[in-house]
Write an enzyme that holds these catalytic residues in place. Structure first.
Site, PDB file in Angstrom:
ATOM      1  CB  CYS A  56      -0.908  -0.020   1.225  1.00 33.55           C
ATOM      2  SG  CYS A  56      -1.890   1.478   1.434  1.00 33.55           S
ATOM      3  CB  CYS A  59       0.625   1.343   4.317  1.00 31.57           C
ATOM      4  SG  CYS A  59      -1.132   0.935   4.364  1.00 31.57           S
TER       5      CYS A  59
END
Length: 278
Positions: A56, A59
């Site tokens: 991600c 993230c």
């Protein structure tokens, strides 16, 4: 032969590596890793948990801020943790993670979802100023320790296990995709049949069916209360038969009395009719 000046640089690099390794290791240990085995530790104390995935981008951008925030965990008396949803699908289902990254605050078993800015300063203010009190906690029905969320966690783990088996059939065993689907379809049918048989067996044990026995013909030896209606019916039937027999006898007697008179009349009328005719 090496001069003392030429050994200074390698020795300095070695010293920096030896000193930097524990420091880097200490930074990584500030963020605790939560798994399916130790997630119940979240129910005690104050925690900030990040749910992330290695692939991600958002993230990845959050990781430096989260690591810096974890350094303040001891001063703020808060535990900073993270969960890799790719490695822990059960926790992903237990907390219903639908977006990444997702951050939860937990205080003595009460979970609240953090939806503010994702910077180190904002995380610190959220904990130190107790801003989490203004957020409504997650309902107990949807808490990670509830029966509903435990079932959801089991479903997520089952889905991950099925995916792992599917990859094993295709990549390791060399089965085609339709062959893997056929295996899962047969397994589903067999498990459904076994589950149905088990449910029927349990139902028969808990609620056995009542077999109706044929009722015996009522005998004369009955209880006084139950025998009274039968006796009344029998008496009424006998009385009706007696009335019918009396009517029959009276009718017969009446016909017998009329029969001689008719015969006498016919005899008396017969000779006079003969004389008139002559």
């Amino acid at each position: 032969m090496a001069t003392p000046g030429s050994l200074v640089v390698p020795v300095a690099v070695l010293v920096l590596l030896l000193c930097g390794a524990p420091w880097a290791h200490g930074r990584r240990s500030d963020v605790r890793v939560v798994t399916d085995e130790n997630w119940r530790e979240l129910l005690e104390g104050e925690w900030m948990i990040e749910f992330y995935a290695p692939w991600c981008p958002a993230c990845q951008n959050l990781q430096p801020e989260w690591e810096s925030f974890a350094e303040w965990g001891e001063d703020l008396e808060v535990h900073v943790a993270k969960v890799d949803v790719t490695e822990q699908p059960g926790l992903s289902g237990r907390f219903i993670i639908t977006a990444l990254p997702t951050i939860y605050h937990c205080k003595d078993g009460e979970f609240r979802r953090y939806q503010g800015p994702r910077t180190k300063k904002d995380f610190i203010n959220f904990v130190s100023d107790r801003e989490w009190k203004s957020i409504e906690p997650v309902s107990s029905w949807f808490g990670p320790g509830s029966i509903l969320m435990s079932s959801m966690s089991a479903l997520f783990q089952l889905s991950m296990w099925i995916r792992t088996c599917h990859n094993y059939f295709i990549e390791d065993l060399g089965l085609p995709v339709w062959g893997s689907y056929t295996v899962f379809a047969l397994a589903t049918l067999l498990s459904g049949l076994l589950l149905g048989l088990c449910m029927i067996f349990v139902a028969d044990c808990l609620c056995p069916s009542k077999r109706r026995r044929p009722q015996p013909y009522p005998s004369k030896k009955l209880l006084p209360e139950s025998s009274q209606p039968l006796k009344k019916v029998e008496e009424e039937h006998e009385a009706d038969e007696e009335d019918v027999s009396e009517e029959d006898t009276e009718h017969k007697e009446g016909t017998n009395k009329d029969f001689p008179q008719n015969a006498i009349r016919q005899r008396s009328v017969g000779p006079s009719w003969a004389t008139d005719k002559s």
